[in-house]
Enzyme design. Structure first.
Site, PDB file in Angstrom:
ATOM      1  N   GLU A  75      -7.425   8.775  17.022  1.00 20.50           N
ATOM      2  CA  GLU A  75      -7.389  10.132  16.480  1.00 20.50           C
ATOM      3  C   GLU A  75      -6.235  10.238  15.488  1.00 20.50           C
ATOM      4  O   GLU A  75      -5.145   9.713  15.712  1.00 20.50           O
ATOM      5  CB  GLU A  75      -7.203  11.116  17.629  1.00 20.50           C
ATOM      6  CG  GLU A  75      -7.058  12.566  17.209  1.00 20.50           C
ATOM      7  CD  GLU A  75      -6.633  13.459  18.363  1.00 20.50           C
ATOM      8  OE1 GLU A  75      -6.983  14.635  18.336  1.00 20.50           O
ATOM      9  OE2 GLU A  75      -5.930  12.949  19.277  1.00 20.50           O
ATOM     10  N   LYS A  86     -14.727  17.190  16.978  1.00 21.31           N
ATOM     11  CA  LYS A  86     -14.151  17.544  18.288  1.00 21.31           C
ATOM     12  C   LYS A  86     -14.586  18.950  18.670  1.00 21.31           C
ATOM     13  O   LYS A  86     -14.373  19.906  17.913  1.00 21.31           O
ATOM     14  CB  LYS A  86     -12.627  17.442  18.220  1.00 21.31           C
ATOM     15  CG  LYS A  86     -11.920  17.484  19.545  1.00 21.31           C
ATOM     16  CD  LYS A  86     -10.434  17.199  19.353  1.00 21.31           C
ATOM     17  CE  LYS A  86      -9.687  17.135  20.666  1.00 21.31           C
ATOM     18  NZ  LYS A  86      -8.247  16.846  20.466  1.00 21.31           N
ATOM     19  N   CYS A 135      -9.472  12.411  22.557  1.00 23.97           N
ATOM     20  CA  CYS A 135      -8.201  12.813  23.174  1.00 23.97           C
ATOM     21  C   CYS A 135      -8.374  13.904  24.222  1.00 23.97           C
ATOM     22  O   CYS A 135      -8.750  13.626  25.354  1.00 23.97           O
ATOM     23  CB  CYS A 135      -7.216  13.225  22.084  1.00 23.97           C
ATOM     24  SG  CYS A 135      -5.482  13.246  22.645  1.00 23.97           S
TER      25      CYS A 135
END
Length: 634
Positions: free
Chosen positions: A352, A417, A467
């Protein structure tokens, strides 16, 4: 000089004015002497005014408190034991998490906490307090990496808010402890509060879920059956059942009639056996999957950890250096592949924010990524930040995106995301929090994106959870249900430390076992790893150093029971926990009752005036309760 009549209150006993004689005993006013005249004029003309009286009382405070210390100590003695057990339980639960990884400590922790909450002297308010103390003592050492980043106040605030949920558990546990089979209800109530904590506020905070401290323990295979909620249930049930067995055996041993009966340990023993047998039954397929047995096709994947110039919130100021580091490490991998020192990967995973420069809007960044993909001869999953199109100039908005960057054709599929991090990637309630902390200005402007959770690299369906998404059950489950055959977990830990990275890696291990998938973790500074479906690390990097991993994994298509039915299992457990709480309230008689004086005849016989209180209005200590179920005034 004004006078007023002031009634003696309880403070008069605690703060006496003077002693009448040489015995040192404190005088107590007579019942008939309820009032005394005191000066309310504190002027120099009234030296015996109210100010002098207050000073005299304060001067006597020390001796009065010293005289009462023995009584206070006697009142605290039983509470000190419960307080000590609560603190020990919290620290043991913390020790079950990385980096200590004492998985067994969680079982002992809940055994101690269950003992505290089942003591007759622990009231509902006491359960709330012990639960809060347990949560605060657990979360403060679990989350210090937040304090090292933004200071002590946000760290303490987050730990305090998180401690509210164990407090709810403590109150609920006292509510259900009188139900038959209380260890089962305790475990269900705990799972319910974990679900609540993972849901809100601001989307929830699953950090500290019991299941994620079991990555080195023998009960980890339970997540394959029902996900983290089932594993948490098993650990809590083991601890509570152990306490039930111990308490019953002690009670039986101390009974003068123990020869006439056996200790009632059947139910808690069955609970322990069920958890053990379930873990044993599911372990063979988990181990079989982790050893690479079967006919699944094998592919080689690589993870690149380029590193950042320095840790901290200002790492983004070196965004071009971060991109250059990942390009450089990918070229080093390509050199090793061409020299025969490493196998050719089918695709490469970057972390990321590996390119915190939008490569679609900045041609120089796009050219660097294209050159890296051409050098390795494989698609690269690039973690980047994309500017939202058609946004107002004064309202910045970005998506946290993973783009598949092909060697020849450039950008292709992408994963946006969907679960963004509050206070990190965006600031909730800016009208409030921007005035509470100067660190609020560091929050980003990320917005949730739309994605199926799956991208295709070299024809391989790869599930992506970026993440923060990996700590939520729904994100990796969605990827696998949408066809992912291997999972990629790019993350950016440049703003945290190694302890936080170890804790986050535990989430990845649980997901590997839960969904029977190989997991490739790529971090900007580490810890990057390749994890097998049994939770073992096949390879890993160090922290805060440039490195790459190049490993063979297997593409898997089977769906575990947790993948298929995980949400159903969780809802069953949560609803059962809520039902137990309602049953406990009903069993304890805490629901409001109609006034019996309106339901009974107005005239009574004289003989009925001496009848004992109704059985429903007597508590467990044979003390009368009022009609609302509360203790009568004593």
């Amino acid at each position: 000089m004004a006078k007023e009549r002031r009634r003696f209150d309880d403070a008069t006993e605690i703060l006496p004015l003077v002693s009448d004689d040489d015995t040192g005993e404190i005088p107590v006013p007579d019942e008939d002497e309820d009032y005394e005249d005191v000066d309310t004029d504190d002027s120099p003309e009234s030296p015996n005014g109210l100010g002098d009286a207050l000073r005299a009382r304060l001067s006597a405070l020390g001796p009065a408190l010293l005289a009462r210390l023995p009584r206070i100590g006697n009142a605290l003695k039983p509470r000190l034991l419960r307080l000590g057990a609560t603190l020990a339980a919290a620290l043991l639960l913390y020790a079950s998490f990385p980096a200590t990884n004492w998985w067994w400590a969680a079982v002992v922790a809940f055994a101690l906490l269950a003992w505290v909450l089942t003591r007759p002297a622990t009231t509902p308010a006491g359960g709330l307090g012990y639960g809060f103390l347990f949560g605060l003592t657990f979360y403060l050492p679990l989350l210090p990496w937040i304090g090292s980043l933004v200071g002590a106040m946000p760290w303490i605030a987050l730990a305090t808010v998180s401690a509210v949920f164990p407090a709810i558990f403590g109150l609920s546990a006292v509510t259900v402890r009188r139900l038959p089979g209380w260890p089962v209800w305790f475990a269900l109530v705990w799972v319910a509060q974990e679900w609540l904590k993972s849901t809100g506020p601001f989307g929830g905070f699953p950090w500290g879920i019991v299941a994620f401290g079991q990555t080195d323990g023998p009960f980890l295979p339970l997540v394959r059956l029902g996900g983290p909620p089932l594993l948490s249930l098993g650990i809590v049930l083991m601890g509570c059942a152990a306490t039930a067995i111990a308490v019953e055996i002690v009670s039986w041993w101390q009974s003068p009639h123990r020869e006439d009966r056996a200790p009632a340990v059947m139910l808690p023993t069955v609970c322990v056996c069920v958890v053990l047998f379930a873990a044993i039954a599911v372990w063979p397929p988990v181990r079989h999957s982790g050893t690479g047995s079967g006919n699944e096709p094998a592919v080689t994947v690589a993870a690149v950890q380029g590193n950042v110039p320095r840790l901290g919130l200002d790492f983004n100021s070196q965004r071009r250096a971060v991109l250059d580091n990942h390009v450089r490490e990918t070229r080093r991998l390509a050199d090793d592949v061409h020299a025969g020192r490493a196998p050719q990967p089918q695709f490469v995973v970057w972390p990321e924010d590996a390119s915190d420069i939008d490569p679609l809007a900045n041609p120089d960044a796009g050219q660097l990524i294209t050159a890296a993909a051409a050098a390795i001869g494989a698609p690269i999953l690039v973690g980047t930040v994309l500017d939202m199109p058609n946004r107002p100039p004064d309202q910045p908005a970005y998506t946290n995106t993973v783009i598949v960057w092909n060697p020849g054709s450039g950008p292709a599929e992408r994963h946006n995301k969907q679960i963004v991090q509050p206070f990190g990637e965006y600031l909730p309630w800016p009208w409030l929090f921007k005035h509470l902390s100067g660190f609020a200005a560091w929050a980003g402007h990320m917005v949730p994106g739309q994605s199926s959770g799956v991208v295709h690299a070299a024809g391989i369906p790869v599930g992506v959870a970026t993440c923060w998404e990996v700590i939520f059950d729904r994100a990796p489950r969605e990827s696998v249900r949408n066809g992912a055959q291997v999972l990629a977990m790019p993350s950016n830990n440049a703003t945290f430390d190694q302890t936080m990275s170890e804790q986050q890696l535990a989430f990845d291990k649980v997901r590997a076992v839960e969904h029977d998938r190989y997991v490739v973790v790529a971090g900007t500074v580490g810890i990057s790893a390749v994890i097998a479906p049994d939770g073992r690390e096949l390879d890993r990097t160090g922290f805060f150093e440039p490195a790459y991993l190049d490993n063979q994994v297997r593409l898997k298509t089977t769906l575990t029971p947790a993948t298929r039915w995980g949400p159903v299992v969780q809802w069953i457990l949560v609803l059962a926990g809520v039902g137990a709480i309602l049953a406990g309230i009903l069993h304890n008689g805490w629901f409001p009752r109609p006034n019996r004086r309106w339901l009974r005849p107005a005239r009574r016989d004289a003989a009925t005036d001496d009848e004992p209180p109704d059985e429903d209005l007597i508590d467990e200590d044979d003390e009368p309760l009022d009609e609302g179920g509360r203790h009568s005034a004593r």
